[in-house]
Design a protein around this motif. Structure first.
Motif, PDB file in Angstrom:
ATOM      1  N   SER A   1       0.786  -1.247  -0.111  1.00  0.00           N
ATOM      2  CA  SER A   1      -0.065  -0.006   0.150  1.00  0.00           C
ATOM      3  C   SER A   1       0.908   1.494   0.098  1.00  0.00           C
ATOM      4  O   SER A   1       2.092   1.269   0.317  1.00  0.00           O
ATOM      5  CB  SER A   1      -1.135  -0.131   1.177  1.00  0.00           C
ATOM      6  N   TYR A   2       0.467   2.255  -0.741  1.00  0.00           N
ATOM      7  CA  TYR A   2       0.868   3.512  -0.563  1.00  0.00           C
ATOM      8  C   TYR A   2       0.139   4.756  -0.707  1.00  0.00           C
ATOM      9  O   TYR A   2      -1.134   4.564  -0.545  1.00  0.00           O
ATOM     10  CB  TYR A   2       1.809   3.810  -2.080  1.00  0.00           C
ATOM     11  N   VAL A   3       0.402   5.820  -0.365  1.00  0.00           N
ATOM     12  CA  VAL A   3      -0.413   6.987  -0.118  1.00  0.00           C
ATOM     13  C   VAL A   3       0.209   8.093  -1.081  1.00  0.00           C
ATOM     14  O   VAL A   3       1.169   8.003  -1.143  1.00  0.00           O
ATOM     15  CB  VAL A   3      -0.684   7.671   1.359  1.00  0.00           C
ATOM     16  N   VAL A   4      -0.571   8.907  -1.444  1.00  0.00           N
ATOM     17  CA  VAL A   4      -0.404  10.229  -2.427  1.00  0.00           C
ATOM     18  C   VAL A   4      -0.942  11.168  -1.387  1.00  0.00           C
ATOM     19  O   VAL A   4      -1.846  11.528  -0.792  1.00  0.00           O
ATOM     20  CB  VAL A   4      -1.152  10.347  -3.725  1.00  0.00           C
ATOM     21  N   ARG A   5       0.264  12.403  -1.431  1.00  0.00           N
ATOM     22  CA  ARG A   5       0.178  13.380  -0.585  1.00  0.00           C
ATOM     23  C   ARG A   5       1.036  14.623  -1.014  1.00  0.00           C
ATOM     24  O   ARG A   5       1.803  14.454  -1.827  1.00  0.00           O
ATOM     25  CB  ARG A   5       0.778  12.907   0.980  1.00  0.00           C
ATOM     26  N   VAL A   6       0.728  15.614  -0.595  1.00  0.00           N
ATOM     27  CA  VAL A   6       1.408  16.934  -0.771  1.00  0.00           C
ATOM     28  C   VAL A   6       2.686  16.698  -0.076  1.00  0.00           C
ATOM     29  O   VAL A   6       2.774  16.560   0.999  1.00  0.00           O
ATOM     30  CB  VAL A   6       0.714  18.162  -0.505  1.00  0.00           C
ATOM     31  N   ALA A   7       3.689  17.049  -0.809  1.00  0.00           N
ATOM     32  CA  ALA A   7       5.015  16.915  -0.370  1.00  0.00           C
ATOM     33  C   ALA A   7       5.198  18.249   0.575  1.00  0.00           C
ATOM     34  O   ALA A   7       5.386  19.429   0.188  1.00  0.00           O
ATOM     35  CB  ALA A   7       6.116  17.183  -1.286  1.00  0.00           C
ATOM     36  N   GLY A   8       5.018  17.859   1.854  1.00  0.00           N
ATOM     37  CA  GLY A   8       4.825  19.104   2.984  1.00  0.00           C
ATOM     38  C   GLY A   8       5.992  19.526   3.659  1.00  0.00           C
ATOM     39  O   GLY A   8       6.065  20.622   4.309  1.00  0.00           O
ATOM     40  N   ASP A   9       7.302  18.757   3.339  1.00  0.00           N
ATOM     41  CA  ASP A   9       8.436  19.099   4.296  1.00  0.00           C
ATOM     42  C   ASP A   9       9.442  18.775   3.282  1.00  0.00           C
ATOM     43  O   ASP A   9       9.571  18.431   2.282  1.00  0.00           O
ATOM     44  CB  ASP A   9       8.629  18.343   5.594  1.00  0.00           C
ATOM     45  N   PRO A  10      10.794  19.327   3.821  1.00  0.00           N
ATOM     46  CA  PRO A  10      12.141  19.352   2.894  1.00  0.00           C
ATOM     47  C   PRO A  10      12.383  17.805   2.703  1.00  0.00           C
ATOM     48  O   PRO A  10      12.517  17.686   1.388  1.00  0.00           O
ATOM     49  CB  PRO A  10      13.033  19.834   3.741  1.00  0.00           C
TER      50      PRO A  10
ATOM     51  N   HIS B   1       4.045  20.340  -5.058  1.00  0.00           N
ATOM     52  CA  HIS B   1       4.575  18.813  -5.289  1.00  0.00           C
ATOM     53  C   HIS B   1       3.862  17.884  -4.592  1.00  0.00           C
ATOM     54  O   HIS B   1       3.518  17.849  -3.504  1.00  0.00           O
ATOM     55  CB  HIS B   1       6.137  18.867  -4.911  1.00  0.00           C
ATOM     56  N   VAL B   2       3.529  16.545  -5.358  1.00  0.00           N
ATOM     57  CA  VAL B   2       2.814  15.488  -4.921  1.00  0.00           C
ATOM     58  C   VAL B   2       3.646  14.505  -4.933  1.00  0.00           C
ATOM     59  O   VAL B   2       4.467  14.320  -5.775  1.00  0.00           O
ATOM     60  CB  VAL B   2       1.412  15.391  -5.703  1.00  0.00           C
ATOM     61  N   LEU B   3       3.656  13.757  -3.868  1.00  0.00           N
ATOM     62  CA  LEU B   3       4.626  12.284  -3.826  1.00  0.00           C
ATOM     63  C   LEU B   3       3.571  10.937  -3.461  1.00  0.00           C
ATOM     64  O   LEU B   3       2.731  11.137  -2.704  1.00  0.00           O
ATOM     65  CB  LEU B   3       5.510  12.697  -2.709  1.00  0.00           C
ATOM     66  N   ALA B   4       4.045  10.126  -4.243  1.00  0.00           N
ATOM     67  CA  ALA B   4       3.647   8.727  -3.622  1.00  0.00           C
ATOM     68  C   ALA B   4       4.529   7.832  -3.238  1.00  0.00           C
ATOM     69  O   ALA B   4       5.885   7.868  -3.517  1.00  0.00           O
ATOM     70  CB  ALA B   4       2.925   8.150  -5.059  1.00  0.00           C
ATOM     71  N   VAL B   5       3.936   7.531  -1.703  1.00  0.00           N
ATOM     72  CA  VAL B   5       5.095   6.821  -1.004  1.00  0.00           C
ATOM     73  C   VAL B   5       4.526   5.538  -0.331  1.00  0.00           C
ATOM     74  O   VAL B   5       3.458   5.470   0.004  1.00  0.00           O
ATOM     75  CB  VAL B   5       5.605   7.889   0.076  1.00  0.00           C
ATOM     76  N   ARG B   6       5.262   4.576  -0.506  1.00  0.00           N
ATOM     77  CA  ARG B   6       5.091   3.189   0.110  1.00  0.00           C
ATOM     78  C   ARG B   6       4.973   3.395   1.592  1.00  0.00           C
ATOM     79  O   ARG B   6       5.597   4.247   2.210  1.00  0.00           O
ATOM     80  CB  ARG B   6       5.849   2.179  -0.228  1.00  0.00           C
ATOM     81  N   GLU B   7       4.224   2.454   2.309  1.00  0.00           N
ATOM     82  CA  GLU B   7       4.054   2.454   3.520  1.00  0.00           C
ATOM     83  C   GLU B   7       5.439   2.461   4.437  1.00  0.00           C
ATOM     84  O   GLU B   7       5.503   2.663   5.608  1.00  0.00           O
ATOM     85  CB  GLU B   7       3.175   1.622   4.297  1.00  0.00           C
ATOM     86  N   ASP B   8       6.534   1.855   3.675  1.00  0.00           N
ATOM     87  CA  ASP B   8       7.924   1.610   4.366  1.00  0.00           C
ATOM     88  C   ASP B   8       8.559   2.918   4.034  1.00  0.00           C
ATOM     89  O   ASP B   8       9.648   2.853   4.381  1.00  0.00           O
ATOM     90  CB  ASP B   8       8.425   0.398   3.959  1.00  0.00           C
TER      91      ASP B   8
END
Length: 156
Positions: free
Chosen positions: A5-14, A49-56
């Motif tokens: 599983s992964y989430v897509v979120r706004v890249a909120g930090d550096p 910027h938007v980022l897709a990131v896995r749970e790990d």
């Protein structure tokens, strides 16, 4: 293909933004041979910027949204239209829905900003992907960074 599983979120930090840039470097600079000085530009600092990131924590993909004055040059001066760009998905995640999730995430952010459409320059080879998501091509083929592109837009 099934991914963890992964989430897509706004890249909120550096750290998120660095993950976005690392994916772009892998896909555009290393795989596609885009010169690094063309890949990163003056619009990165003010873009969403938007980022897709896995749970790990592994970054799978990214994209960015330009809006307001930053997008005006690409949208014919229309401030109600955002510019989706720099959509990149790591090789291991292609065909898994990550690209679609990123586009929809960027569109959601555009709607939250009050925009009525999103414009993009699709690599010609990827135009079918965007057509399936409701984008319509306009104008003729042109080249950016030595790669054939087509202008496309989706109204909300």
């Amino acid at each position: 293909m099934t991914l963890p599983s992964y989430v897509v979120r706004v890249a909120g930090d550096p750290a998120d933004r660095e993950a976005c840039f690392a994916v772009r470097k892998e896909v555009f600079v290393v795989e596609q041979g885009v010169p690094e000085d063309l890949e990163y530009d003056e619009f990165d600092a003010g873009a969403l910027h938007v980022l897709a990131v896995r749970e790990d924590g592994v970054a799978l993909g990214t994209g960015r949204l330009l809006y307001g004055a930053a997008a005006a040059g690409r949208t014919g001066g229309d401030l109600s239209v955002g510019a989706l760009g720099r959509l990149a998905v790591r090789k291991e995640a292609r065909g898994s829905g990550v690209g679609v999730a990123l586009v929809r995430g960027i569109e959601g952010a555009a709607r939250e900003l009050g925009l009525g459409a999103v414009d993009l320059h699709a690599q010609t080879a990827a135009a079918g992907f965007y057509e399936r998501l409701g984008y319509v091509g306009y104008g003729g083929e042109f080249f950016e960074a030595g790669i054939a592109h087509l202008g496309m837009r989706r109204l909300f």
